[in-house]
Design an enzyme around this catalytic site. Structure first.
Site, PDB file in Angstrom:
ATOM      1  N   GLU A 134       0.827  -1.189   0.093  1.00 51.35           N
ATOM      2  CA  GLU A 134       0.116  -0.080   0.081  1.00 51.35           C
ATOM      3  C   GLU A 134       1.003   1.162  -0.100  1.00 51.35           C
ATOM      4  O   GLU A 134       0.272   2.398  -0.301  1.00 51.35           O
ATOM      5  CB  GLU A 134      -0.881  -0.040   1.049  1.00 51.35           C
ATOM      6  CG  GLU A 134      -0.221   0.093   2.615  1.00 51.35           C
ATOM      7  CD  GLU A 134       0.052  -1.263   3.063  1.00 51.35           C
ATOM      8  OE1 GLU A 134       0.326  -2.213   2.468  1.00 51.35           O
ATOM      9  OE2 GLU A 134       0.194  -1.481   4.181  1.00 51.35           O
ATOM     10  N   LYS A 135       2.370   0.999   0.191  1.00 50.09           N
ATOM     11  CA  LYS A 135       3.078   2.193   0.486  1.00 50.09           C
ATOM     12  C   LYS A 135       3.435   2.659  -1.057  1.00 50.09           C
ATOM     13  O   LYS A 135       3.951   3.744  -1.233  1.00 50.09           O
ATOM     14  CB  LYS A 135       4.139   2.093   1.366  1.00 50.09           C
ATOM     15  CG  LYS A 135       3.682   1.754   2.638  1.00 50.09           C
ATOM     16  CD  LYS A 135       4.840   1.708   3.704  1.00 50.09           C
ATOM     17  CE  LYS A 135       4.270   1.445   5.209  1.00 50.09           C
ATOM     18  NZ  LYS A 135       3.965   0.027   5.643  1.00 50.09           N
ATOM     19  N   CYS A 167      16.224  -6.562   2.721  1.00 46.58           N
ATOM     20  CA  CYS A 167      16.028  -7.680   3.516  1.00 46.58           C
ATOM     21  C   CYS A 167      17.558  -8.189   3.474  1.00 46.58           C
ATOM     22  O   CYS A 167      17.960  -9.150   4.532  1.00 46.58           O
ATOM     23  CB  CYS A 167      15.394  -8.432   2.976  1.00 46.58           C
ATOM     24  SG  CYS A 167      15.407  -9.360   1.444  1.00 46.58           S
ATOM     25  N   GLU A 205      15.045  -6.458  14.114  1.00 49.69           N
ATOM     26  CA  GLU A 205      15.629  -5.819  12.644  1.00 49.69           C
ATOM     27  C   GLU A 205      15.671  -4.233  12.477  1.00 49.69           C
ATOM     28  O   GLU A 205      14.531  -3.987  12.749  1.00 49.69           O
ATOM     29  CB  GLU A 205      14.633  -6.542  11.452  1.00 49.69           C
ATOM     30  CG  GLU A 205      14.890  -5.881  10.043  1.00 49.69           C
ATOM     31  CD  GLU A 205      14.200  -6.760   8.912  1.00 49.69           C
ATOM     32  OE1 GLU A 205      13.062  -7.121   9.732  1.00 49.69           O
ATOM     33  OE2 GLU A 205      14.392  -6.925   7.955  1.00 49.69           O
TER      34      GLU A 205
HETATM   35  P1  NAD Z   1       4.985  -5.597   5.900  1.00 50.30           P
HETATM   36  O1  NAD Z   1       5.008  -6.905   6.712  1.00 50.30           O
HETATM   37  O2  NAD Z   1       4.517  -4.504   7.047  1.00 50.30           O
HETATM   38  O3  NAD Z   1       3.991  -5.621   4.581  1.00 50.30           O
HETATM   39  C1  NAD Z   1       4.227  -6.504   3.478  1.00 50.30           C
HETATM   40  C2  NAD Z   1       2.743  -6.536   3.367  1.00 50.30           C
HETATM   41  O4  NAD Z   1       1.866  -7.446   4.203  1.00 50.30           O
HETATM   42  C3  NAD Z   1       2.130  -5.479   2.734  1.00 50.30           C
HETATM   43  O5  NAD Z   1       1.406  -5.754   1.366  1.00 50.30           O
HETATM   44  C4  NAD Z   1       1.068  -5.442   3.823  1.00 50.30           C
HETATM   45  O6  NAD Z   1      -0.181  -4.552   3.225  1.00 50.30           O
HETATM   46  C5  NAD Z   1       0.801  -6.749   4.416  1.00 50.30           C
HETATM   47  N1  NAD Z   1       0.711  -6.622   5.924  1.00 50.30           N
HETATM   48  C6  NAD Z   1       1.247  -5.857   6.751  1.00 50.30           C
HETATM   49  N2  NAD Z   1       0.966  -6.366   8.083  1.00 50.30           N
HETATM   50  C7  NAD Z   1      -0.116  -7.102   7.987  1.00 50.30           C
HETATM   51  C8  NAD Z   1      -0.838  -7.853   8.996  1.00 50.30           C
HETATM   52  N3  NAD Z   1      -0.478  -7.854  10.400  1.00 50.30           N
HETATM   53  N4  NAD Z   1      -1.913  -8.632   8.534  1.00 50.30           N
HETATM   54  C9  NAD Z   1      -2.018  -8.847   7.236  1.00 50.30           C
HETATM   55  N5  NAD Z   1      -1.314  -8.151   6.052  1.00 50.30           N
HETATM   56  C10 NAD Z   1      -0.359  -7.497   6.520  1.00 50.30           C
HETATM   57  O7  NAD Z   1       6.587  -5.398   5.354  1.00 50.30           O
HETATM   58  P2  NAD Z   1       6.999  -4.180   4.765  1.00 50.30           P
HETATM   59  O8  NAD Z   1       7.228  -3.180   6.052  1.00 50.30           O
HETATM   60  O9  NAD Z   1       6.313  -3.608   3.824  1.00 50.30           O
HETATM   61  O10 NAD Z   1       8.665  -4.770   4.191  1.00 50.30           O
HETATM   62  C11 NAD Z   1       9.727  -4.875   5.020  1.00 50.30           C
HETATM   63  C12 NAD Z   1       9.937  -6.261   5.750  1.00 50.30           C
HETATM   64  O11 NAD Z   1      10.075  -7.015   4.455  1.00 50.30           O
HETATM   65  C13 NAD Z   1      11.393  -6.334   6.196  1.00 50.30           C
HETATM   66  O12 NAD Z   1      11.106  -7.142   7.728  1.00 50.30           O
HETATM   67  C14 NAD Z   1      12.100  -6.908   5.284  1.00 50.30           C
HETATM   68  O13 NAD Z   1      13.162  -7.712   5.822  1.00 50.30           O
HETATM   69  C15 NAD Z   1      11.254  -7.948   4.904  1.00 50.30           C
HETATM   70  N6  NAD Z   1      11.634  -8.304   3.451  1.00 50.30           N
HETATM   71  C16 NAD Z   1      12.046  -9.735   3.153  1.00 50.30           C
HETATM   72  C17 NAD Z   1      12.457  -9.965   1.757  1.00 50.30           C
HETATM   73  C18 NAD Z   1      12.965 -11.374   2.094  1.00 50.30           C
HETATM   74  O14 NAD Z   1      13.213 -11.764   0.659  1.00 50.30           O
HETATM   75  N7  NAD Z   1      13.363 -12.065   2.939  1.00 50.30           N
HETATM   76  C19 NAD Z   1      12.511  -9.170   0.691  1.00 50.30           C
HETATM   77  C20 NAD Z   1      12.114  -7.957   0.806  1.00 50.30           C
HETATM   78  C21 NAD Z   1      11.544  -7.363   2.318  1.00 50.30           C
END
Ligand code: NAD
Length: 523
Positions: A202-203, A307, A407
């Site tokens: 959404e961001k 990540c 993290e």
């Molecule tokens: P986030 O978990 O806040 O959001 C990711 C997605 O999940 C979004 O589309 C969001 O709408 C949804 N979401 C968030 N909270 C939710 C909930 N409680 N219930 C249902 N849906 C929910 O993550 P972010 O801040 O967008 O991304 C950063 C994170 O992603 C970091 O922890 C990073 O390490 C991780 N990341 C991991 C990898 C990997 O390959 N391991 C790659 C990129 C990012």
């Protein structure tokens, strides 16, 4: 149209979909090949993190709209799975060509990423390019999806396996790679013959929208790729929907484990890539300049919001004395809006993210870490409202501190110390995350020991960010991954396909052989 925060006239062409020409900030969903305005009453602002300008808005898609996206994907599946794989591959050939052309001309994708996510334009181009490589890989799907055949497993009997698409699959994306991560998902899924529901972050949904347009221009039939916007509710609807067979998730552990459990309870397969704490182990025999350059690039690039960012340095023995030089290198980095050609790092994604990062820095300091470089109070002229955090270095960090356990996901490098390689390996192995780890050394023996004993999914030897190209898989482990089959590579194809084994008998059967009720065995 202001998805890029700039006037539409710069980019509009007659061939563009009608939603681009509207004045509303609201981004439509993509359902059954049409860009459809949501009737939802609520929206979420998409903000430029360097300026706080509202770039666009995403609708909190209604339940009915979500159901119609799933219905479109379900209806399209039979014809799409029966489309020859060569045709599906050719669409990927065309898509990679269109993405390349997009990069070569206005680079709308990179500009969209920088405007919504904040990273530098150069880094945004890397975001697109690493995704493009997955599209290129999907061009070879016929070979990747091949089954196996054993002839004559018994008299006149052969067994073979077929990898078949699952049906409707879904992808839920994080904010930090707005192009690469959608491209980890849908090109592999659809080229295997699945249809897809994509839920962008959404961001920063802009890159997903541009990629979807390019995919349609490349020939992807209506209904194969659908996009629904929203936050928690739409994610829960994806987890619960009986017509969705598999979910690819990338994001935080809180969301990832929730999705993994909720979707698994509905019998879905899930691949969930989550958070990280990646360590860089520095041996005293390493090349000093090359190592420090690598640490600075991998720690502060993308403002630490990768990540695979190398967020923790473990200096072994005398290499501890390199800290001073590390600080000098970090001080030389330029913090600015991502559109500034000289910027090394841009803002972090949101005010809340900045506050969280600053709190973790403060907690480190209060629990005894030394703050060698403090980027918390940085002001960028012309972008005073931006969510900037300058490069920050905390030294003498210990494993019990919050800044180590959590993290940070910001431009903060924490420095620790170990007396030996064994001690450093133990430290890394005790950490709950297992995305990546790197060693810097000129000793083959040390590198080999590290590679063998380290418990991390992606290991770098003098390589700070060891993210494999798509012919391998992204192999995070421990708390950084939940599921059995990783993203892209062979495992990615296995994730999006169901294996079926067929046993066939073609021979003239003797008459009067009688009936045997015993378990058949090979003869
Ligand atoms: P986030 O978990 O806040 O959001 C990711 C997605 O999940 C979004 O589309 C969001 O709408 C949804 N979401 C968030 N909270 C939710 C909930 N409680 N219930 C249902 N849906 C929910 O993550 P972010 O801040 O967008 O991304 C950063 C994170 O992603 C970091 O922890 C990073 O390490 C991780 N990341 C991991 C990898 C990997 O390959 N391991 C790659 C990129 C990012």
């Amino acid at each position: 149209f202001r998805i890029l925060g700039i006037a539409s006239s710069h980019f509009s062409t007659a061939a563009e979909p009608s939603w681009r020409h509207r004045t509303s900030l609201r981004i439509p969903n993509l359902i059954g090949g049409s860009f459809v305005d949501s009737q939802a009453s609520e929206s979420v602002d998409v903000m430029n993190p360097a300026t706080q300008e509202v770039v666009s808005q995403i609708p909190l898609t209604t339940r009915e709209e979500f159901k119609s996206a799933v219905a479109a994907a379900k209806e399209t599946f039979p014809s799409w799975r029966n489309t020859p794989i060569t045709t599906r591959q050719r669409i990927m050939f065309k898509l990679q060509d269109l993405i390349r052309k997009n990069m070569a001309r206005f680079d709308k994708l990179a500009l969209s990423i920088t405007t919504e996510q904040g990273k530098t334009l150069k880094d945004a181009q890397g975001d697109v390019f690493r995704g493009l490589e997955v599209v290129e890989h999907a061009c070879g799907m016929a070979t990747l999806q091949m089954g196996e055949y054993v002839s004559n497993v018994s008299h006149g009997i052969d067994t073979y396996s077929i990898r078949e698409p699952l049906g409707v699959c879904a992808g839920i994306c994080p904010f930090n790679f707005p192009a690469m991560i959608p491209l980890w998902m849908f090109p592999v899924a659809v080229t295997c013959g699945n249809t897809f529901i994509l839920k962008p972050s959404e961001k920063d949904p802009g890159a997903s929208m541009i990629l979807a347009e390019l995919a349609m221009e490349a020939g992807l039939p209506d209904g194969v790729l659908n996009i629904v916007h929203g936050t928690h509710d739409i994610v829960n609807a994806i987890c619960d929907d009986d017509d969705i067979r598999a979910i690819s998730f990338v994001g935080s552990n809180t969301a990832g484990m929730h999705i993994y459990a909720r979707a698994a309870a509905k019998g879905k397969r899930v691949q969930s890539n989550m958070g990280a704490k990646n360590h860089g182990i520095v041996m005293p025999d390493a090349n000093v300049d090359a190592t420090l350059n690598a640490l600075v690039a991998a720690g502060f690039g993308a403002a630490g919001q990768r990540c695979m960012a190398l967020s923790t340095v473990v200096f072994i023995g005398d290499s501890k004395s390199w800290e001073e030089k590390l600080v000098e290198h970090a001080k030389s980095l330029k913090v600015n809006a991502g559109t500034d050609p000289d910027a090394d790092l841009g803002p972090v994604i949101s005010k809340q993210a900045k506050e969280r990062i600053c709190n973790l820095i403060q907690s480190g300091r209060e629990s005894g870490a030394r703050l060698l470089l403090d980027g918390r109070n940085i002001v960028v002229p012309g972008y005073e409202k931006g969510n900037f955090v300058g490069p920050t270095i905390l030294s003498d960090v210990t494993a019990d501190m919050e800044c180590y356990k959590e993290e940070i996901f910001g431009p903060v490098l924490i420095c620790m110390q170990a007396d030996s390689l064994d001690e450093a390996i133990n430290l890394v192995n005790r950490n709950k995350y297992g995305n990546g780890a790197a060693i810097f050394t000129t000793s083959g023996a040390a590198a080999r020991k590290f590679q063998t004993e380290i418990e991390a999914g992606q290991v770098g030897i003098n390589v700070p960010i060891p993210v494999p190209l798509p012919f391998f898989s992204f192999t995070g482990s421990k708390a950084s991954f939940a599921g059995d089959l990783n993203f892209y590579g062979k495992a990615g194809v296995q994730f999006y396909t169901q294996i079926k084994t067929v046993t066939q008998q073609w021979r003239d059967l003797p008459s009067g052989a009688g009936i045997s009720l015993a378990m058949p065995t090979s003869q």
